[in-house]
Design a protein around this motif. Structure first.
Motif, PDB file in Angstrom:
ATOM      1  N   GLN A 176     -17.631  86.370 -84.504  1.00  0.00           N
ATOM      2  CA  GLN A 176     -16.958  87.109 -85.334  1.00  0.00           C
ATOM      3  C   GLN A 176     -15.905  87.568 -85.164  1.00  0.00           C
ATOM      4  OE1 GLN A 176     -19.980  88.445 -87.378  1.00  0.00           O
ATOM      5  NE2 GLN A 176     -20.507  87.291 -88.889  1.00  0.00           N
ATOM      6  N   PHE A 177     -15.468  87.801 -83.516  1.00  0.00           N
ATOM      7  CA  PHE A 177     -14.855  89.042 -83.367  1.00  0.00           C
ATOM      8  C   PHE A 177     -13.867  88.118 -82.121  1.00  0.00           C
ATOM      9  CE2 PHE A 177     -17.426  87.522 -79.194  1.00  0.00           C
ATOM     10  CZ  PHE A 177     -16.319  87.803 -78.223  1.00  0.00           C
ATOM     11  N   LEU A 178     -13.302  86.874 -82.343  1.00  0.00           N
ATOM     12  CA  LEU A 178     -12.500  86.291 -82.513  1.00  0.00           C
ATOM     13  C   LEU A 178     -10.989  86.953 -83.253  1.00  0.00           C
ATOM     14  CD1 LEU A 178     -14.024  82.654 -81.184  1.00  0.00           C
ATOM     15  CD2 LEU A 178     -13.237  84.676 -79.375  1.00  0.00           C
ATOM     16  N   PRO A 179     -11.187  86.918 -84.455  1.00  0.00           N
ATOM     17  CA  PRO A 179      -9.658  86.780 -84.960  1.00  0.00           C
ATOM     18  C   PRO A 179      -9.221  88.069 -84.701  1.00  0.00           C
ATOM     19  CG  PRO A 179     -11.179  85.977 -86.571  1.00  0.00           C
ATOM     20  CD  PRO A 179     -12.562  86.434 -85.225  1.00  0.00           C
ATOM     21  N   THR A 180     -10.472  89.155 -84.348  1.00  0.00           N
ATOM     22  CA  THR A 180     -10.197  90.715 -84.038  1.00  0.00           C
ATOM     23  C   THR A 180      -9.282  90.843 -82.554  1.00  0.00           C
ATOM     24  OG1 THR A 180     -11.754  91.772 -85.686  1.00  0.00           O
ATOM     25  CG2 THR A 180     -10.545  92.894 -83.637  1.00  0.00           C
ATOM     26  N   LEU A 181     -10.206  89.989 -81.006  1.00  0.00           N
ATOM     27  CA  LEU A 181      -9.913  89.903 -79.865  1.00  0.00           C
ATOM     28  C   LEU A 181      -8.105  89.234 -80.246  1.00  0.00           C
ATOM     29  CD1 LEU A 181      -9.856  90.056 -77.599  1.00  0.00           C
ATOM     30  CD2 LEU A 181     -11.051  87.977 -77.752  1.00  0.00           C
ATOM     31  N   ARG A 182      -7.926  88.322 -81.032  1.00  0.00           N
ATOM     32  CA  ARG A 182      -6.549  87.219 -80.797  1.00  0.00           C
ATOM     33  C   ARG A 182      -5.684  88.405 -81.626  1.00  0.00           C
ATOM     34  NH1 ARG A 182      -9.195  83.262 -83.330  1.00  0.00           N
ATOM     35  NH2 ARG A 182      -9.753  81.705 -81.934  1.00  0.00           N
ATOM     36  N   ALA A 183      -6.049  89.430 -82.679  1.00  0.00           N
ATOM     37  CA  ALA A 183      -4.731  90.604 -83.146  1.00  0.00           C
ATOM     38  C   ALA A 183      -4.259  91.541 -82.026  1.00  0.00           C
ATOM     39  CB  ALA A 183      -5.710  90.636 -84.493  1.00  0.00           C
ATOM     40  N   LEU A 184      -5.966  91.521 -81.304  1.00  0.00           N
ATOM     41  CA  LEU A 184      -5.374  92.956 -80.101  1.00  0.00           C
ATOM     42  C   LEU A 184      -4.772  92.354 -79.755  1.00  0.00           C
ATOM     43  CD1 LEU A 184      -6.186  95.040 -79.380  1.00  0.00           C
ATOM     44  CD2 LEU A 184      -8.201  94.661 -77.794  1.00  0.00           C
ATOM     45  N   VAL A 185      -4.899  91.505 -79.264  1.00  0.00           N
ATOM     46  CA  VAL A 185      -3.733  90.552 -77.676  1.00  0.00           C
ATOM     47  C   VAL A 185      -2.295  90.477 -78.065  1.00  0.00           C
ATOM     48  CG1 VAL A 185      -3.830  88.375 -76.404  1.00  0.00           C
ATOM     49  CG2 VAL A 185      -5.344  89.783 -76.585  1.00  0.00           C
ATOM     50  N   ARG A 186      -2.563  89.525 -79.542  1.00  0.00           N
ATOM     51  CA  ARG A 186      -1.430  89.123 -79.972  1.00  0.00           C
ATOM     52  C   ARG A 186      -0.388  91.085 -80.140  1.00  0.00           C
ATOM     53  NH1 ARG A 186      -2.960  84.802 -83.766  1.00  0.00           N
ATOM     54  NH2 ARG A 186      -2.056  83.021 -82.954  1.00  0.00           N
ATOM     55  N   THR A 187      -1.124  91.802 -81.375  1.00  0.00           N
ATOM     56  CA  THR A 187      -0.174  93.147 -80.720  1.00  0.00           C
ATOM     57  C   THR A 187       0.203  93.776 -79.598  1.00  0.00           C
ATOM     58  OG1 THR A 187      -1.763  93.409 -82.705  1.00  0.00           O
ATOM     59  CG2 THR A 187      -0.967  95.569 -82.306  1.00  0.00           C
ATOM     60  N   TYR A 188      -0.795  93.822 -78.462  1.00  0.00           N
ATOM     61  CA  TYR A 188      -0.691  93.708 -77.499  1.00  0.00           C
ATOM     62  C   TYR A 188       1.010  93.369 -76.865  1.00  0.00           C
ATOM     63  CZ  TYR A 188      -0.151  95.461 -72.296  1.00  0.00           C
ATOM     64  OH  TYR A 188       0.587  96.187 -70.939  1.00  0.00           O
ATOM     65  N   ALA A 245       3.095  91.549 -78.474  1.00  0.00           N
ATOM     66  CA  ALA A 245       4.471  91.766 -79.175  1.00  0.00           C
ATOM     67  C   ALA A 245       4.957  93.365 -78.382  1.00  0.00           C
ATOM     68  CB  ALA A 245       4.118  92.119 -81.138  1.00  0.00           C
ATOM     69  N   PHE A 246       4.021  94.740 -78.488  1.00  0.00           N
ATOM     70  CA  PHE A 246       4.260  95.636 -78.345  1.00  0.00           C
ATOM     71  C   PHE A 246       5.588  95.424 -76.495  1.00  0.00           C
ATOM     72  CE2 PHE A 246       3.472  99.883 -75.461  1.00  0.00           C
ATOM     73  CZ  PHE A 246       4.258 100.648 -76.249  1.00  0.00           C
ATOM     74  N   ASP A 247       4.300  95.251 -76.311  1.00  0.00           N
ATOM     75  CA  ASP A 247       4.749  94.846 -74.910  1.00  0.00           C
ATOM     76  C   ASP A 247       6.779  93.988 -74.889  1.00  0.00           C
ATOM     77  OD1 ASP A 247       4.757  95.129 -72.210  1.00  0.00           O
ATOM     78  OD2 ASP A 247       4.506  93.049 -71.999  1.00  0.00           O
ATOM     79  N   ASN A 248       6.498  93.598 -75.167  1.00  0.00           N
ATOM     80  CA  ASN A 248       8.055  92.218 -75.882  1.00  0.00           C
ATOM     81  C   ASN A 248       8.925  93.089 -76.256  1.00  0.00           C
ATOM     82  OD1 ASN A 248       7.139  90.124 -73.985  1.00  0.00           O
ATOM     83  ND2 ASN A 248       6.693  89.495 -76.102  1.00  0.00           N
ATOM     84  N   PHE A 249       8.344  93.893 -77.673  1.00  0.00           N
ATOM     85  CA  PHE A 249       9.163  94.603 -77.435  1.00  0.00           C
ATOM     86  C   PHE A 249      10.078  96.363 -77.258  1.00  0.00           C
ATOM     87  CE2 PHE A 249      10.093  98.820 -80.271  1.00  0.00           C
ATOM     88  CZ  PHE A 249      11.249  98.003 -81.465  1.00  0.00           C
ATOM     89  N   SER A 250       9.058  97.134 -76.765  1.00  0.00           N
ATOM     90  CA  SER A 250       9.212  98.124 -74.903  1.00  0.00           C
ATOM     91  C   SER A 250      10.352  97.881 -73.975  1.00  0.00           C
ATOM     92  CB  SER A 250       8.048  98.421 -74.897  1.00  0.00           C
ATOM     93  OG  SER A 250       8.238  99.511 -74.444  1.00  0.00           O
ATOM     94  N   GLU A 251       9.650  95.869 -73.698  1.00  0.00           N
ATOM     95  CA  GLU A 251      10.269  95.645 -72.318  1.00  0.00           C
ATOM     96  C   GLU A 251      11.863  95.099 -72.160  1.00  0.00           C
ATOM     97  OE1 GLU A 251       8.953  92.404 -68.261  1.00  0.00           O
ATOM     98  OE2 GLU A 251       8.624  92.137 -70.579  1.00  0.00           O
TER      99      GLU A 251
END
Length: 138
Positions: free
Chosen positions: A3-15, A17-23
């Motif tokens: 049940q945590f996999l969708p949350t895990l995916r969202a967390l990784v995708r968010t990181y 996206a942030f990393d790409n934007f910042s970099e």
């Protein structure tokens, strides 16, 4: 259990996206993300040990050493003997490093505020609370 996999995916995708934007912005400032992290960490300080920089930037020793070596070649940092502990070295920004800090740190915060500024103070606080809770669980 899964049940945590969708949350895990969202967390990784968010990181990611942030990393790409910042970099993208950091590169436009002529730095790598690691170099920016070190300069931002050392800015407005009298210097830090490698261990302190590693803790604050979350870089592993091998990566940090390479980043420091490249910043030293660029003339942005200097390694000096630690007056409080002769067994360790302090890393300090040079005049060029300070100038780089002064011309990149605030502009990068302003760049990031394009995104974070779309969230209310309450939303930011809630996100921080949940992320800290998740960190504590690990």
């Amino acid at each position: 259990m899964s049940q945590f996999l969708p949350t895990l995916r969202a967390l990784v995708r968010t990181y990611q996206a942030f990393d790409n934007f910042s970099e993208r912005h950091i590169k436009s400032l002529g730095l790598t993300t690691g170099q920016f992290d070190v300069i931002a960490t050392l800015g407005n300080t009298a210097g830090m040990s490698c261990g302190e920089i590693g803790e604050k930037t979350l870089m592993v020793k091998g990566t940090l050493t390479g980043v420091l070596d490249r910043l030293e070649v660029k003339g942005m940092i200097v390694r000096v003997e630690n007056p409080k502990d002769k067994r360790s070295t302090l890393i300090k920004l040079t005049e060029l490093g300070e100038k780089t800090f002064n011309t990149t740190f605030q502009p990068h915060l302003e760049y990031l505020s394009q995104v974070f500024g779309q969230l209310s103070d309450k939303e930011l606080q809630e996100i921080e609370i949940q992320l800290n809770k998740l960190q504590q669980l690990f």
